[in-house]
Design a protein around this motif. Structure first.
Motif, PDB file in Angstrom:
ATOM      1  N   LEU A 220      41.436  97.495  15.004  1.00  0.00           N
ATOM      2  CA  LEU A 220      40.091  97.845  14.551  1.00  0.00           C
ATOM      3  C   LEU A 220      40.135  99.192  13.842  1.00  0.00           C
ATOM      4  O   LEU A 220      40.619 100.181  14.397  1.00  0.00           O
ATOM      5  CB  LEU A 220      39.118  97.917  15.732  1.00  0.00           C
ATOM      6  CG  LEU A 220      38.937  96.663  16.580  1.00  0.00           C
ATOM      7  CD1 LEU A 220      37.828  96.881  17.601  1.00  0.00           C
ATOM      8  CD2 LEU A 220      38.647  95.452  15.708  1.00  0.00           C
TER       9      LEU A 220
ATOM     10  N   VAL B   3      37.391 101.478  12.394  1.00  0.00           N
ATOM     11  CA  VAL B   3      35.929 101.493  12.451  1.00  0.00           C
ATOM     12  C   VAL B   3      35.383 102.823  11.947  1.00  0.00           C
ATOM     13  O   VAL B   3      35.914 103.896  12.250  1.00  0.00           O
ATOM     14  CB  VAL B   3      35.427 101.199  13.879  1.00  0.00           C
ATOM     15  CG1 VAL B   3      35.771  99.757  14.271  1.00  0.00           C
ATOM     16  CG2 VAL B   3      36.018 102.150  14.909  1.00  0.00           C
TER      17      VAL B   3
ATOM     18  N   GLN C 104      39.334 105.264  14.899  1.00  0.00           N
ATOM     19  CA  GLN C 104      37.935 105.645  14.709  1.00  0.00           C
ATOM     20  C   GLN C 104      37.830 106.732  13.644  1.00  0.00           C
ATOM     21  O   GLN C 104      38.534 107.733  13.705  1.00  0.00           O
ATOM     22  CB  GLN C 104      37.349 106.139  16.034  1.00  0.00           C
ATOM     23  CG  GLN C 104      37.441 105.107  17.154  1.00  0.00           C
ATOM     24  CD  GLN C 104      36.980 105.666  18.485  1.00  0.00           C
ATOM     25  OE1 GLN C 104      35.791 105.850  18.713  1.00  0.00           O
ATOM     26  NE2 GLN C 104      37.926 105.948  19.367  1.00  0.00           N
TER      27      GLN C 104
END
Length: 474
Positions: free
Chosen positions: A36, A38, A62
């Motif tokens: 991921l 993000v 992140q």
């Protein structure tokens, strides 16, 4: 296969349709590893996930846009820009057609510091040329701050760490599309794009009404997001959308038609189809599976229900969902009190919708923008007709499109039209026979065209195609 999913402003930080879809999507594909990548607005949200990540999520990277504000320069810019680099940066400043490969190389390979560039003479020269060309009568300081605020997030994202994967799959254009394009370029891997809503059009609507963008700069900001959409539309191996109208918008904005296809949303039909219909008890109960956010236009929903309640006494509205915007939620709750609707509008928050649907006669959605809302499909699967605004694919869902000939499963009206919403609700609230008939049509439509396993199979086929493409490149 190791797939990097690039997301912006949704999973795993907030609940909602796209987040729910994403969580189920990953969970149902245990044969793949997911990374991921993000993007969120604020660093204070780091690791504040509202979902427990599935076991096949092997990494999460992140990126927070407000971290760009904390970037430090490295002193005087000592990089000698080539004419090609200067031109690429000038095109980026003017939201034109920059050489993205060159920009990717400058910020990933040459490691140019974003803040050092924005403080350099090279930037000032490029900015002043752009100002003279595009905004000759605008105050220098206003144009300078507007330009820097557009550029800083982009340069920050261009310099961020890039996770390795076999495929980069963006779930939006914009900043997410930029990162996915960067990853695909850096590691020479296939690039996919799936849009639930048309991100660029949503940003355009937002900017037109925004107070934070000066009137003189609105068009430049809009063009900026169009520039980012063209980047990934032009580079993606495949571009998918949820319905035909969205696919046509992607083509109109620069995606090659031969790359584009529709993969409709799917729901777990079996989870909803056995829910019993509510028995008549003298009340008509209307449900709204929606989070408190301005784009859902819950204020218009409340006003429309108020109008309905002046026509019909035995009606109730249930607003079922969480809070995205606390200030907006407080305003909505205050409006309910102001209109003296506390006894007729229930706000239980997030609920088990499978259990709650048994208490409802039909559902309501008043959004200003949607793609293909899962709440409508789930209502259909449960045998509940729906009143919606005419946004995204809602009219297609209500009426069906060929080869679907089942008929009407509810009503749709223009956004923000409280009286027309009340009219549509009144039709359904007035006749149990109509509700049951339209609910059955919606259920047949969901069963035939919007099953989750069908959707998932199409994405699996897409990944197999990409995997084969990767093998052929070796």
């Amino acid at each position: 296969m190791r797939i990097c999913l690039v997301l912006e402003g949704c999973y795993p930080y907030v609940n909602g349709g796209v987040s729910t879809w994403m969580h189920q999507y990953i969970t149902e594909m245990p044969e793949h590893e997911f990374v991921l990548w993000v993007i969120a607005a604020k660093a204070e949200d780091r690791d504040k996930f509202v979902y427990q990540l599935p076991s096949n999520v092997v990494e999460i990277h992140q990126v927070f846009l407000d971290d760009a504000l904390r970037l430090k320069g490295t002193g005087v810019m000592d990089h000698a820009f080539t004419p090609e680099e200067i031109h690429a940066l000038e095109e980026l400043i003017s939201s034109g057609k920059p050489d993205w490969d060159l920009l990717f190389s400058m910020y990933q390979v040459q490691r140019i510091n974003p803040m050092s560039y924005l403080k350099s003479e090279a930037f000032l020269r490029a900015f002043e040329e752009s100002l003279e060309k595009h905004y000759p009568y605008i105050a220098y300081a206003d144009a300078f701050h507007s330009t820097r605020s557009r550029l800083l997030p982009v340069l920050y994202l261009l310099s961020t760490e890039v996770p390795k994967a076999d495929c980069y799959h963006a779930i939006c254009t914009g900043y997410g599309g930029l990162l996915a394009s960067l990853g695909a370029y850096l590691y020479q891997k296939p690039l996919l794009l799936t849009e639930h809503g048309i991100y660029t059009r949503e940003r355009e609507e937002e900017i037109i009404g925004a107070q934070w963008v000066g009137k003189a700069f609105k068009q430049q900001w809009i063009q900026f997001f169009y520039m980012l959409s063209v980047l990934i539309y032009s580079r993606a191996y495949r571009v998918t959308s949820l319905y035909r109208g969205a696919m046509q918008m992607q083509i109109d904005m620069g995606a090659a038609a031969e790359k584009c296809s529709v993969i409709a949303n799917g729901i777990s039909y079996e989870k909803f189809c056995h829910i019993p219909r509510k028995e008549e008890d003298g009340m008509v109960d209307i449900g709204a599976v929606v989070r408190f956010a301005p784009i859902k236009d819950i204020k218009t929903m409340i006003y429309a229900f108020y109008e309905l309640s002046t026509r019909m006494e035995h009606v109730r509205l249930h607003i079922l969902g969480g809070v995205d915007d606390q200030e907006y939620a407080d305003e909505c709750l205050a409006l309910i009190e102001q209109l003296h609707l506390q006894d007729k509008i229930l706000v239980p928050g997030r609920v088990n919708v499978v259990e709650y649907f048994a208490k409802l006669d039909f559902t309501l959605l008043t959004s200003l923008s949607e793609g293909q809302p899962l709440s409508v499909l789930e209502s259909f699967a449960a045998g509940l007709p729906v009143v919606t605004t005419d946004v995204g694919s809602c009219s297609e869902l209500i009426l069906g499109i060929p080869p679907d000939t089942f008929g009407r499963a509810g009503y749709f009206v223009p956004p923000m039209q409280r009286e027309k919403l009340a009219d549509a609700m009144e039709i359904l609230a007035s006749s149990r026979e109509v509700r049951l008939s339209m609910g059955k049509i919606g259920q047949m439509r969901a069963c035939t065209y919007f099953q989750y396993h069908t959707m998932l199979s199409k994405y699996r086929d897409l990944y197999k195609e990409v995997e084969e493409l990767g093998r052929n490149r070796l």
